[in-house]
Design a protein around this motif. Structure first.
Motif, PDB file in Angstrom:
ATOM      1  N   ILE A 110      25.351  -8.386 -63.449  1.00  0.00           N
ATOM      2  CA  ILE A 110      24.679  -7.939 -64.317  1.00  0.00           C
ATOM      3  C   ILE A 110      23.584  -7.330 -64.486  1.00  0.00           C
ATOM      4  O   ILE A 110      22.222  -8.296 -64.163  1.00  0.00           O
ATOM      5  CB  ILE A 110      25.238  -8.510 -65.434  1.00  0.00           C
ATOM      6  N   LYS A 111      23.440  -5.828 -64.696  1.00  0.00           N
ATOM      7  CA  LYS A 111      22.056  -5.172 -65.138  1.00  0.00           C
ATOM      8  C   LYS A 111      21.251  -5.205 -66.029  1.00  0.00           C
ATOM      9  O   LYS A 111      22.298  -4.940 -68.016  1.00  0.00           O
ATOM     10  CB  LYS A 111      22.344  -3.492 -65.031  1.00  0.00           C
ATOM     11  N   VAL A 112      20.082  -4.848 -65.882  1.00  0.00           N
ATOM     12  CA  VAL A 112      19.617  -5.636 -67.406  1.00  0.00           C
ATOM     13  C   VAL A 112      18.169  -5.205 -67.755  1.00  0.00           C
ATOM     14  O   VAL A 112      17.617  -4.768 -66.451  1.00  0.00           O
ATOM     15  CB  VAL A 112      19.115  -6.656 -67.577  1.00  0.00           C
ATOM     16  N   SER A 113      18.438  -3.923 -68.613  1.00  0.00           N
ATOM     17  CA  SER A 113      17.038  -3.687 -68.500  1.00  0.00           C
ATOM     18  C   SER A 113      16.634  -3.806 -70.490  1.00  0.00           C
ATOM     19  O   SER A 113      17.586  -3.902 -70.916  1.00  0.00           O
ATOM     20  CB  SER A 113      17.054  -1.607 -69.047  1.00  0.00           C
ATOM     21  N   MET A 114      14.937  -3.733 -69.691  1.00  0.00           N
ATOM     22  CA  MET A 114      14.059  -3.911 -71.208  1.00  0.00           C
ATOM     23  C   MET A 114      13.586  -3.340 -72.177  1.00  0.00           C
ATOM     24  O   MET A 114      13.206  -1.952 -71.773  1.00  0.00           O
ATOM     25  CB  MET A 114      13.533  -5.318 -70.672  1.00  0.00           C
ATOM     26  N   ILE A 115      13.058  -3.308 -73.208  1.00  0.00           N
ATOM     27  CA  ILE A 115      12.819  -2.662 -74.487  1.00  0.00           C
ATOM     28  C   ILE A 115      11.484  -3.341 -74.673  1.00  0.00           C
ATOM     29  O   ILE A 115      11.379  -4.191 -75.066  1.00  0.00           O
ATOM     30  CB  ILE A 115      13.731  -1.785 -75.364  1.00  0.00           C
ATOM     31  N   SER A 116      10.069  -3.050 -75.472  1.00  0.00           N
ATOM     32  CA  SER A 116       9.416  -2.777 -75.843  1.00  0.00           C
ATOM     33  C   SER A 116       8.686  -2.216 -76.869  1.00  0.00           C
ATOM     34  O   SER A 116       8.402  -0.671 -76.391  1.00  0.00           O
ATOM     35  CB  SER A 116       8.348  -3.470 -75.090  1.00  0.00           C
ATOM     36  N   ALA A 117       7.938  -2.605 -78.069  1.00  0.00           N
ATOM     37  CA  ALA A 117       7.264  -1.924 -78.812  1.00  0.00           C
ATOM     38  C   ALA A 117       6.051  -1.470 -78.470  1.00  0.00           C
ATOM     39  O   ALA A 117       5.450  -0.405 -78.678  1.00  0.00           O
ATOM     40  CB  ALA A 117       7.165  -2.636 -80.404  1.00  0.00           C
ATOM     41  N   TYR A 118       5.646  -2.120 -77.237  1.00  0.00           N
ATOM     42  CA  TYR A 118       4.593  -2.352 -76.790  1.00  0.00           C
ATOM     43  C   TYR A 118       4.885  -1.461 -74.583  1.00  0.00           C
ATOM     44  O   TYR A 118       4.917  -2.053 -74.310  1.00  0.00           O
ATOM     45  CB  TYR A 118       3.793  -3.832 -76.674  1.00  0.00           C
ATOM     46  N   GLY A 119       3.908  -0.594 -74.779  1.00  0.00           N
ATOM     47  CA  GLY A 119       3.892  -0.466 -73.372  1.00  0.00           C
ATOM     48  C   GLY A 119       3.054  -1.310 -72.392  1.00  0.00           C
ATOM     49  O   GLY A 119       2.342  -0.566 -71.350  1.00  0.00           O
ATOM     50  N   ASP A 120       2.930  -2.529 -72.332  1.00  0.00           N
ATOM     51  CA  ASP A 120       1.610  -3.077 -71.636  1.00  0.00           C
ATOM     52  C   ASP A 120       2.414  -2.920 -70.019  1.00  0.00           C
ATOM     53  O   ASP A 120       3.560  -3.579 -70.394  1.00  0.00           O
ATOM     54  CB  ASP A 120       1.568  -4.302 -72.253  1.00  0.00           C
ATOM     55  N   THR A 121       1.051  -3.427 -69.414  1.00  0.00           N
ATOM     56  CA  THR A 121       1.070  -3.803 -68.194  1.00  0.00           C
ATOM     57  C   THR A 121       1.842  -4.668 -68.392  1.00  0.00           C
ATOM     58  O   THR A 121       2.935  -5.093 -66.741  1.00  0.00           O
ATOM     59  CB  THR A 121      -0.114  -3.485 -67.411  1.00  0.00           C
ATOM     60  N   ASP A 122       2.060  -5.615 -68.563  1.00  0.00           N
ATOM     61  CA  ASP A 122       1.844  -7.194 -68.439  1.00  0.00           C
ATOM     62  C   ASP A 122       3.544  -7.671 -68.709  1.00  0.00           C
ATOM     63  O   ASP A 122       4.286  -8.143 -68.118  1.00  0.00           O
ATOM     64  CB  ASP A 122       1.326  -8.292 -69.155  1.00  0.00           C
ATOM     65  N   ASN A 123       4.123  -7.336 -69.800  1.00  0.00           N
ATOM     66  CA  ASN A 123       5.156  -7.115 -69.913  1.00  0.00           C
ATOM     67  C   ASN A 123       6.292  -6.039 -69.218  1.00  0.00           C
ATOM     68  O   ASN A 123       7.324  -6.625 -68.825  1.00  0.00           O
ATOM     69  CB  ASN A 123       6.227  -6.932 -71.393  1.00  0.00           C
TER      70      ASN A 123
END
Length: 124
Positions: free
Chosen positions: A80-93
């Protein structure tokens, strides 16, 4: 193609259904929604193998985070392919997500044209 969207914000469902109404109508895309990481795992376990081929998950959710969900999905369902989303475009995440096997990383507000291209790449 069945996509699972995981986000604790319930209004995301309406937004996704609006943005992909053409694909839903012509049945090239089926959207299912989970509002927590735990609910997402339970949905995946309902059929063997899971009918979902792509997961689009928020990172910051109460309980199980999107990154924890990503680890569990990649461990149990590597196909299963997984893409992530975040309100914060921080490098760590971003780095954690990519290192854990995320296919892509999006920031809010979602660029639905980029997401559509991502999904079309899986269909074709």
């Amino acid at each position: 193609m069945r996509i699972l969207v995981v986000d604790d914000e319930k209004d995301v469902e309406l937004l996704f259904r609006q943005k992909f109404r053409k694909e839903i109508k012509n049945k090239s895309l089926e959207l299912v929604f989970a509002f927590s990481g735990q609910e997402a795992l339970e949905m995946l376990e309902k059929s063997v193998p899971p009918k979902v081929i792509y997961i689009f998950s928020d990172i910051n959710m109460p309980g199980m985070t999107g990154l924890e969900l990503l680890d569990k999905v990649k461990g149990k369902y590597p196909q299963i392919k997984v893409s992530m989303i975040s309100a914060y475009g921080d490098t760590d995440n971003y780095n954690k997500a990519i290192e854990s096997g995320a296919k892509e990383f999006f920031t809010k507000p979602i660029d639905f044209e980029s997401l559509r291209e991502e999904i079309n790449g899986l269909i074709n």
